[in-house]
Motif scaffolding. Structure first.
Motif, PDB file in Angstrom:
ATOM      1  N   GLU A  51       1.123  -7.109  -9.947  1.00 36.39           N
ATOM      2  CA  GLU A  51       2.053  -7.171 -11.072  1.00 36.39           C
ATOM      3  C   GLU A  51       3.354  -7.879 -10.697  1.00 36.39           C
ATOM      4  OE1 GLU A  51       2.346  -3.102 -12.335  1.00 36.39           O
ATOM      5  OE2 GLU A  51       0.191  -3.112 -12.769  1.00 36.39           O
ATOM      6  N   LYS A  52       3.686  -7.795  -9.433  1.00 34.15           N
ATOM      7  CA  LYS A  52       4.898  -8.478  -8.961  1.00 34.15           C
ATOM      8  C   LYS A  52       4.547  -9.344  -7.755  1.00 34.15           C
ATOM      9  CE  LYS A  52       7.213  -4.554  -8.961  1.00 34.15           C
ATOM     10  NZ  LYS A  52       8.192  -3.621  -8.443  1.00 34.15           N
ATOM     11  N   PRO A  53       3.840 -10.446  -8.000  1.00 31.37           N
ATOM     12  CA  PRO A  53       3.357 -11.237  -6.854  1.00 31.37           C
ATOM     13  C   PRO A  53       4.476 -11.890  -6.053  1.00 31.37           C
ATOM     14  CG  PRO A  53       2.898 -12.375  -8.932  1.00 31.37           C
ATOM     15  CD  PRO A  53       3.468 -11.040  -9.295  1.00 31.37           C
ATOM     16  N   ASP A  54       5.679 -11.951  -6.616  1.00 29.09           N
ATOM     17  CA  ASP A  54       6.780 -12.579  -5.890  1.00 29.09           C
ATOM     18  C   ASP A  54       7.513 -11.604  -4.976  1.00 29.09           C
ATOM     19  OD1 ASP A  54       6.172 -14.841  -7.205  1.00 29.09           O
ATOM     20  OD2 ASP A  54       7.719 -14.626  -8.748  1.00 29.09           O
ATOM     21  N   ALA A  55       7.187 -10.311  -5.111  1.00 29.76           N
ATOM     22  CA  ALA A  55       7.935  -9.315  -4.351  1.00 29.76           C
ATOM     23  C   ALA A  55       7.390  -9.234  -2.937  1.00 29.76           C
ATOM     24  CB  ALA A  55       7.848  -7.961  -5.050  1.00 29.76           C
ATOM     25  N   MET A  56       8.296  -9.432  -1.972  1.00 26.89           N
ATOM     26  CA  MET A  56       7.846  -9.419  -0.588  1.00 26.89           C
ATOM     27  C   MET A  56       7.490  -8.002  -0.139  1.00 26.89           C
ATOM     28  SD  MET A  56       9.683 -11.715   2.272  1.00 26.89           S
ATOM     29  CE  MET A  56      10.402 -10.436   3.279  1.00 26.89           C
ATOM     30  N   GLN A  57       7.962  -6.978  -0.872  1.00 26.69           N
ATOM     31  CA  GLN A  57       7.690  -5.600  -0.454  1.00 26.69           C
ATOM     32  C   GLN A  57       6.222  -5.226  -0.677  1.00 26.69           C
ATOM     33  OE1 GLN A  57      10.092  -6.485  -2.584  1.00 26.69           O
ATOM     34  NE2 GLN A  57      11.827  -6.365  -1.177  1.00 26.69           N
ATOM     35  N   GLY A  58       5.589  -5.798  -1.707  1.00 27.17           N
ATOM     36  CA  GLY A  58       4.188  -5.488  -1.990  1.00 27.17           C
ATOM     37  C   GLY A  58       3.985  -4.052  -2.391  1.00 27.17           C
ATOM     38  N   LYS A  59       2.735  -3.586  -2.271  1.00 31.66           N
ATOM     39  CA  LYS A  59       2.490  -2.173  -2.560  1.00 31.66           C
ATOM     40  C   LYS A  59       1.546  -1.582  -1.516  1.00 31.66           C
ATOM     41  CE  LYS A  59      -1.507  -2.458  -5.541  1.00 31.66           C
ATOM     42  NZ  LYS A  59      -2.176  -2.070  -6.747  1.00 31.66           N
ATOM     43  N   PRO A  60       1.692  -0.290  -1.264  1.00 31.17           N
ATOM     44  CA  PRO A  60       0.899   0.336  -0.208  1.00 31.17           C
ATOM     45  C   PRO A  60      -0.596   0.319  -0.531  1.00 31.17           C
ATOM     46  CG  PRO A  60       2.672   1.781  -0.947  1.00 31.17           C
ATOM     47  CD  PRO A  60       2.596   0.665  -1.918  1.00 31.17           C
ATOM     48  N   MET A  61      -1.403   0.357   0.490  1.00 36.78           N
ATOM     49  CA  MET A  61      -2.840   0.525   0.318  1.00 36.78           C
ATOM     50  C   MET A  61      -3.336   1.432   1.433  1.00 36.78           C
ATOM     51  SD  MET A  61      -4.056  -3.316   1.551  1.00 36.78           S
ATOM     52  CE  MET A  61      -5.656  -3.325   0.830  1.00 36.78           C
ATOM     53  N   THR A  62      -4.480   2.070   1.205  1.00 34.02           N
ATOM     54  CA  THR A  62      -5.014   2.949   2.244  1.00 34.02           C
ATOM     55  C   THR A  62      -5.839   2.122   3.213  1.00 34.02           C
ATOM     56  OG1 THR A  62      -7.045   3.340   1.035  1.00 34.02           O
ATOM     57  CG2 THR A  62      -5.207   4.838   0.575  1.00 34.02           C
ATOM     58  N   PHE A  63      -6.189   2.747   4.330  1.00 36.48           N
ATOM     59  CA  PHE A  63      -6.990   2.029   5.303  1.00 36.48           C
ATOM     60  C   PHE A  63      -8.329   1.631   4.702  1.00 36.48           C
ATOM     61  CE2 PHE A  63     -10.112   1.773   8.737  1.00 36.48           C
ATOM     62  CZ  PHE A  63      -9.524   0.793   9.503  1.00 36.48           C
ATOM     63  N   ASP A  64      -8.921   2.542   3.891  1.00 39.04           N
ATOM     64  CA  ASP A  64     -10.230   2.226   3.294  1.00 39.04           C
ATOM     65  C   ASP A  64     -10.129   1.047   2.339  1.00 39.04           C
ATOM     66  OD1 ASP A  64     -11.388   4.211   4.733  1.00 39.04           O
ATOM     67  OD2 ASP A  64     -11.101   5.740   3.166  1.00 39.04           O
ATOM     68  N   GLU A  65      -9.046   1.026   1.558  1.00 37.37           N
ATOM     69  CA  GLU A  65      -8.850  -0.122   0.659  1.00 37.37           C
ATOM     70  C   GLU A  65      -8.710  -1.414   1.463  1.00 37.37           C
ATOM     71  OE1 GLU A  65      -6.517   2.077  -3.054  1.00 37.37           O
ATOM     72  OE2 GLU A  65      -5.383   1.202  -1.400  1.00 37.37           O
TER      73      GLU A  65
END
Lengths: 195, 803
Positions: free
Chosen positions: B286-300
């Protein structure tokens, strides 16, 4: 032998002229140089394919055709310090190098035939001074081997240049491009070109 | 510069070797040292690349007469590269700029310094918001401090960017998004201890030869070190490599993902290290320009990697699946130490941030981090890209010490340290390099809102990509004004309206910061020629002129001049007056003002005097109970870094997630913005060569280096050459959508391109390859891609031999 006689006569005349000029200018005349027993060829670097030096001096017409034919301007007129060879074509190692054109335009341009296609193209032999060569002193450098126009003449052994004497033509490109602070390549002249 | 006469040749050879009388030397490495009584030897870091070698500069009668490698320097231990041995000669090119020049009726005519400084000040007054500054990774640290304070603290403008935007900003975003703080955790010492060194698109043998020697010299001592060379062409580095993996341009992301995939799939990753020290991240769709990104789990994370099977990677990259397995198997081993090295190959990339993150990710995932010899280390191309730009923060979004202009607290810190009234610093980031030049080259009525640009210590007229659009378009724009501070005429001064002659290297005091966080210092040794003056003084003089003209911004909170420096007795010194500039050490004053900034992100610097005493110190430099100053080699590692908590082992104390963990990113492979097609069937890659540094403005004035590499060329594969019917030395034309350039080709020379790729070095100002390159850039770092664009190769019919 008549050629040699010509040369000494010319030298003789030139010497007397110089003495006369000096006398007119009031410059003291230096004592005469000891007479040389025989004519010794000067270590002059000729364009590739040159005939033996005595014949070269006798037959070269000083027409400058090879000088004009050289695409890189490597061939120049020998200056006065070359004495009897002055005015003939040469390659001054300090400023230029023969680039070993595959079609040898200098030889093609030579009308009197003192540069010949059937003669070896060898002009000298390169020699690497290991104390000044960067590669021999631990710095990464391969410039000479990359620019050498003669396949197999300059091999890189463990990152260090090694000249193959038999293949090297002494064209001088390696010495020309050597980026070491004190140039690490010398072109040793041939003692005399084989007859 | 085309021919070198005999006298000049002899003179320069003599200079490089110093004078007379050879002293015996028993060193196996480095050239023997020739010296003579009366020659004073002083230390200085080399002027060229980011390696940060130290040289000893021999001075006699006010002239640099000799250069030797500095045996006391940790970085190079007495060794220098081909360029380094000649560094002294860069001062003495015949065409040094020695007087300020102003363009009048199309011609540059000499003017006085007073008029020059006044001209700059008047341009500022015209509209301070449209005045921009373009600095450099060759700025000394104090010069960067001066420029930063002048623009951000004085003009309240963030339109100050530097050329490191073009060379390492993707490395910065890679470090920031992984560790929350910039610059490598490892050091050059890793190269003495690693078992495997991986070059990610990095031709170290030519670009960082002294660091590369550190690796290959180990072999001559009988040690075993495996060198793996990833590349899109064979180079001098390949000659020394045990494995060469040729990949298709832009496919490096697939390879990195392939390695990570195998580590996860084979359960071969370091579970303990990952559990204790890593979080996983991906970009937020949703925010591809954001350098922070979003968390993901190890399985993801594992699922996202699943598509990068060795076979799929082979399909994308051309690297055999077995080689991918071999690399993954290397990273899976815990008994060996692996160091990754990279420079422009990964940074000058439209996915530069992504590939940087992925390489850090592989090291974190496999636990090859934080032990001597285990490190992902980026190298820099400029002597102070790290010191002056990344640390001092001379980019349009930064403030000193890793601070951001957009962060209110950070602005307050800076206003505090600089003693500025509250709210002086503009919260809006300025224009990054590509945008800055675009705005400068666009007519004012069409939105080009930069009217004046002051360029210091760099040559954008040659180094910018897509030169026709980003630089040459300035020609004919009457209201645009280009100011260039430089030492020689360059491609940039050609379009300059005002040229300011600068002092170079040891003609001034200076400080640099190299690739391994090492801050270095040198003292002025000789006088600059003619009226050439320090860049730092130029900035201060313009600021003072503005102050005298009543410009509010040049006053600090106490209504004093912004650059007020006091002598030991507490009396202000008029440093803006050249006659008094060296009354105090301005460098020291700037450095001491800047030092407190470095604490925020644990980049602690020692007092100036410590750097004068040593051959550089690597930050954080922390004072010991006995009063001495100790440098840190391995950051985030308990055994060496004093900021790591006892018992933590490894601690990422600047962590983005505030839990002392680093981020392992998933970034997908994507096709490039421009690739070969029917009209433009070749990849064009650009870069440097061993003998020349950057745009060649210095090295091309050294006769030996110029003779060794006199002109640019295009490297083309023998197959392509045969198809085109060209031989080595013959001219071909390269044509891209942005420009056309004719140059001789070199087949089977120093490097070797695979079919379908050509390579051209950018050092030659008469053959500007950057007229062809692409200005597309990484979305996060804004760094353009100089390594990949599409061109056509045409045979040029010429008469006579060309060489």
């Amino acid at each position: 032998m008549s050629n040699d006689a010509d040369i000494s006569r010319r030298d003789f005349v030139r010497g007397r002229l110089l003495r006369t000029v000096r006398a007119m200018a009031g410059v003291p005349t230096p004592p005469p140089a000891p007479q040389r027993a025989a004519w010794v060829p000067l270590p002059i670097r000729r364009p590739p394919g040159a005939v033996p030096e005595a014949r070269f001096l006798a037959e070269c017409t000083r027409c400058n055709a090879c000088i004009q034919a050289c695409p890189v301007g490597a061939i120049t007129v020998a200056p006065m310090r070359f004495r009897h060879a002055a005015g003939t074509p040469m390659i001054d190692q300090a400023t230029a190098a023969c680039v070993m054109c595959p079609d040898t335009p200098c030889i093609s341009a030579c009308e009197p035939g003192v540069l010949r296609k059937d003669r070896p193209l060898k002009m000298g032999t390169a020699w690497v001074d290991r104390s000044n060569c960067l590669a021999h002193r631990g710095t990464l450098c391969t410039t000479c081997s990359e620019r050498c126009p003669v396949p197999g003449a300059l091999r890189v052994d463990g990152g260090k240049p090694a000249i193959q004497d038999a293949t090297c033509t002494g064209c001088g490109v390696c010495a020309q491009v050597c980026p070491a602070p004190i140039n690490a390549i010398a072109i040793l002249p041939l003692p005399d070109r084989p007859a | 510069m085309t021919t070198v006469d005999r006298r000049e040749f002899i003179k320069s050879a003599a200079m490089s070797a110093a004078v007379a009388a050879a002293a015996g030397s028993t060193r196996a490495f480095a050239l023997p040292v020739l010296t003579a009584p009366g020659v004073q030897w002083n230390k200085a870091p080399c002027r060229f690349c980011g390696t940060g070698c130290h040289v000893l500069v021999g001075v006699e009668d006010g002239r640099v007469v000799g250069i030797q490698g500095d045996l006391k320097a940790d970085v190079n231990k007495g060794l220098l590269c081909v360029k380094g041995y000649h560094v002294g000669q860069i001062l003495y090119g015949k065409d040094r700029l020695t007087t300020p020049l102003l363009r009048k009726d199309g011609r540059l005519v000499p003017i006085s310094w007073e008029e020059a400084i006044d001209t700059v000040a008047r341009r500022v007054l015209k509209d301070p918001k449209g005045f921009a500054m373009y600095g450099s990774g060759q700025w000394t640290i104090p010069e960067g401090c001066a420029g930063n304070k002048f623009m951000k603290g004085g003009l309240s403008s963030n339109h100050l960017d530097g050329n490191p935007r073009l060379c390492m900003s993707s490395a910065v975003t890679g470090f920031l998004s992984t560790y929350g703080v910039d610059e490598p955790a490892g050091v050059y010492d890793d190269l003495d201890q690693c078992d495997v060194a991986i070059m990610w698109g990095n031709n170290m043998a030519e670009m960082h030869p002294v660091v590369f020697s550190r690796i290959v010299d180990r072999r001559s001592r009988g040690e075993k070190v495996t060198i793996i060379d990833f590349g899109t062409r064979r180079t001098r580095t390949t000659d020394h490599a045990d494995e060469f993996l040729l990949f298709k341009p832009n496919s490096d992301l697939a390879i990195a993902n392939g390695i990570a995939h195998l580590l996860v799939q084979n359960n071969a990753y370091d579970k303990d290290f990952v559990a204790r020290h890593c979080n996983f991240r991906q970009l937020d769709p949703e925010k591809p320009d954001a350098m922070q990104g979003k968390p993901m789990t190890f399985d993801e994370y594992a699922a996202a990697l699943a598509e990068y099977t060795p076979e799929r990677v082979e399909q994308i990259s051309g690297v055999p699946a077995d080689k991918i397995r071999l690399l993954a198997a290397l990273f899976a081993r815990r008994d060996i130490r692996i160091t990754s090295l990279w420079c422009m190959g990964m940074n000058q990339h439209t996915r530069g941030t992504a590939i940087n993150c992925l390489v850090h990710g592989i090291h974190l995932l496999s636990g090859h981090f934080g032990k001597p010899g285990d490190a992902p280390t980026s190298l820099t191309g400029q002597p102070s890209a790290c010191g002056t730009v990344r640390e001092v923060g001379t980019l349009c979004h930064l403030l000193p010490g890793g601070r951001l202009v957009a962060n209110e607290d950070h602005r307050k810190h800076a206003e505090g340290f600089w003693n500025l009234p509250e709210g002086r610093i503009n919260p809006k980031p300025g224009y990054h390099t590509v945008l800055l030049f675009e705005k400068f080259c666009t007519p004012t009525d069409k939105g080009g809102d930069i009217h004046t640009l002051w360029v210091q210590v760099t040559n954008p007229g040659q180094s910018l990509p897509n030169l026709h659009k980003l630089f040459k378009a300035k020609k004919g724009l009457e209201d645009k004004f280009l100011i260039v501070s430089d030492v020689y005429p360059t491609a940039t001064t050609e379009l300059a309206d005002l040229v300011l002659p600068s002092a170079l290297w040891v003609e001034k005091n200076g400080m640099y910061g190299n690739s391994e966080r090492r801050t270095q210092q040198w003292f002025k040794m000789v006088d600059p020629p003619g009226q050439a003056r320090d860049d730092c003084w130029q900035t201060i003089a313009v600021a003072r002129r503005l102050f005298d003209l009543g410009f509010e911004g040049m006053k600090n909170k106490d209504a004093e001049f912004l650059f007020t420096f006091k002598d030991k007795g507490g009396k202000p010194v008029p440093v803006w007056d050249w006659n008094h500039y060296y009354d105090i050490n301005v460098d020291e004053a700037f450095f001491e003002e800047y030092r407190p900034f470095s604490k925020l992100k644990q980049k602690d610097l020692a007092p100036y005097a410590e750097y004068a005493r040593t051959r550089g110190l690597r930050w954080p430099v922390v004072q010991q109970p006995d009063g001495s100053w100790r440098e840190t080699r391995w950051r985030f590692s308990e055994f060496d870094d004093p900021y790591v908590k006892k018992g933590a082992g490894t601690q990422f104390y600047n962590s983005v997630t505030k839990d002392d963990k680093a981020l392992v990113w998933f970034r997908p492979w994507e096709p490039p913005p421009e690739g070969p097609d029917a009209d433009y069937p070749y990849w064009l890659c650009t870069g440097r060569v061993l003998e020349h540094w950057h745009t060649g403005s210095m090295t091309r004035r050294v006769p030996q280096l110029h003779r060794a590499m006199p002109a640019a060329y295009v490297e083309i594969s023998s197959t392509d050459a045969a198809r085109l019917g060209v031989r080595s030395g013959e001219r071909v034309a390269l044509v891209s959508r942005r420009g056309r350039l004719e140059l001789p080709c070199w087949i089977g020379g120093r490097g070797d391109c695979p079919e379908g790729t050509v390579f051209v070095p950018f050092f030659d100002e008469s053959l500007l390859i950057n007229e062809l390159t692409l200005d597309a850039h990484d979305p996060f770092s804004k760094q353009p891609d100089y390594k990949k664009c599409a061109v056509r190769v045409e045979r040029v019919v010429t008469t006579g031999a060309a060489r």
